[in-house]
Enzyme design. Structure first.
Site, PDB file in Angstrom:
ATOM      1  N   LYS A  54       0.839  -1.201   0.000  1.00 38.04           N
ATOM      2  CA  LYS A  54       0.000   0.000   0.000  1.00 38.04           C
ATOM      3  C   LYS A  54       0.878   1.257   0.000  1.00 38.04           C
ATOM      4  O   LYS A  54       0.575   2.241  -0.685  1.00 38.04           O
ATOM      5  CB  LYS A  54      -0.970  -0.028   1.193  1.00 38.04           C
ATOM      6  CG  LYS A  54      -2.035  -1.110   1.005  1.00 38.04           C
ATOM      7  CD  LYS A  54      -2.842  -1.437   2.239  1.00 38.04           C
ATOM      8  CE  LYS A  54      -3.731  -2.644   1.939  1.00 38.04           C
ATOM      9  NZ  LYS A  54      -4.454  -3.155   3.110  1.00 38.04           N
ATOM     10  N   GLN A  98      -4.733  -2.165   9.371  1.00 37.55           N
ATOM     11  CA  GLN A  98      -4.609  -3.467   8.721  1.00 37.55           C
ATOM     12  C   GLN A  98      -5.213  -4.551   9.618  1.00 37.55           C
ATOM     13  O   GLN A  98      -4.828  -4.700  10.775  1.00 37.55           O
ATOM     14  CB  GLN A  98      -3.120  -3.763   8.438  1.00 37.55           C
ATOM     15  CG  GLN A  98      -2.886  -5.027   7.639  1.00 37.55           C
ATOM     16  CD  GLN A  98      -3.433  -4.934   6.203  1.00 37.55           C
ATOM     17  OE1 GLN A  98      -3.252  -3.927   5.528  1.00 37.55           O
ATOM     18  NE2 GLN A  98      -4.109  -5.981   5.758  1.00 37.55           N
ATOM     19  N   ASP A 121     -11.164   2.422   3.879  1.00 35.53           N
ATOM     20  CA  ASP A 121     -11.594   1.029   3.686  1.00 35.53           C
ATOM     21  C   ASP A 121     -13.113   0.932   3.531  1.00 35.53           C
ATOM     22  O   ASP A 121     -13.637  -0.127   3.183  1.00 35.53           O
ATOM     23  CB  ASP A 121     -11.164   0.171   4.884  1.00 35.53           C
ATOM     24  CG  ASP A 121      -9.873  -0.592   4.615  1.00 35.53           C
ATOM     25  OD1 ASP A 121      -9.517  -0.753   3.435  1.00 35.53           O
ATOM     26  OD2 ASP A 121      -9.231  -1.040   5.585  1.00 35.53           O
TER      27      ASP A 121
END
Ligand code: NAP
Length: 282
Positions: A54, A98, A121
């Protein structure tokens, strides 16, 4: 006739190039680059690779990224404190924690702590509610990537029969809203669905997000359908999708491979979301 293979790597690189152009314009106009903050608790090797990828994607897009690492035994309060700090930090546009988090931490509490304006997200209750009610907001990356692939393929969604196999919060459920938004007729299948093959075989667009290697075979697919395989299953024979690619290729008009289909789209859409969050807040 063999199906056309939808090249997710190519589409993802096009999306990332488009984002890079827009990031350059944003940076010139605002005097700062869009910024993604990632948080990782513990040292799970797979999670470390995902986070590193990322950051690499941010760099390639001209975005800034910052990383926060917390020890494996961190209490939930410490993680939530950090998320709240990032929420208040005006130089941070997107926050990504994460997952999975260690067992002493409740993942739902973590998600709830994220400022919805920075929820790249798309998993906070606010983002979920906006999407479910058809209002603009940040959309989960993998389902957004599926729609991007369908658009790239110029698949007509209005009035189409779309069947989704899987109802997870991460993939299946957001896809319901995204496809309804595009005026598809949407059916969702799950582990209790009867006659899965019969239901699937009425789909013009069939999306598998199940986690069972090669569950979807030729008998599930209407000739000429577009088949999107979200599955990423590590097996003794390597990475497999939820779709039997060889068999279904003989029936479908177009199909995504695994790897190289939906997978590369997820990070590309994370870049889109980070830019969107920066523009909304900038
Ligand atoms: P998940 O949370 O485990 O959900 C799986 C869904 O499939 C559930 O709704 C389950 O039904 C349903 N299901 C399980 N077995 C079934 C069966 N035999 N017939 C019909 N439905 C069945 O999984 P997920 O997070 O959505 O992930 C699905 C797959 O996508 C996995 O392989 C995952 O690795 C992959 N994935 C890929 C990406 C990417 O970037 N490409 C991103 C996310 C996920 P119930 O609800 O009834 O249990």
């Amino acid at each position: 006739m063999a199906a056309e293979v939808i090249d997710g790597k190519l589409v993802a690189s096009e999306v990332r190039a488009r984002v890079a152009d827009q990031v350059a314009a944003f940076t010139t106009a605002e005097g700062r680059a869009p910024t993604l903050a990632t948080v990782l608790v513990g040292a799970d090797p797979a999670s470390e690779i995902y986070v590193a990828n990322k950051h690499k994607a941010c760099e390639e897009a001209g975005m800034r990224s910052v990383h926060h690492s917390l020890p494996d035994d961190s209490p939930q309060d410490r993680l939530i404190g950090l998320i709240e700090e990032l929420g208040g930090d005006r130089s941070v546009d997107g926050i990504l924690v994460q997952l999975p988090v260690p067992e002493q931490i409740d993942p739902d509490a973590v998600t709830r702590a994220i400022d919805p304006a920075k929820d790249v997200d798309g998993l906070t209750p606010t983002s979920v509610g906006l999407l479910a009610s058809g209002r603009p907001g940040l959309v989960p990356c993998t389902p957004a990537g599926v729609i991007e692939l369908l658009d790239h393929q110029r698949v007509e969604l209005e009035g189409a029969e779309a069947v989704i196999v899987g109802r997870s919060n991460l993939v299946g459920r957001p896809l319901v809203s995204l496809l309804l938004e595009r005026n598809a007729t949407v059916t969702v299948c799950h582990s209790r669905t009867r006659d899965l093959d019969r239901v699937c075989s009425r789909a013009d667009v069939l999306i598998a997000a199940v986690g069972v290697p090669e569950l979807i075979g030729a008998g599930h697919v209407k000739p000429g359908a577009t088949v999107i395989d979200v599955g990423m299953n590590r097996t003794a024979d390597g990475l497999k999708g939820d779709v039997d690619f060889a068999a279904v290729s003989e029936v479908a008009a177009a199909i995504t491979p695994v790897p190289g289909g939906v997978g590369p789209m997820t990070i590309a859409m994370l870049m889109v979301n980070t830019l969107t969050a920066a523009r909304a807040g900038g």
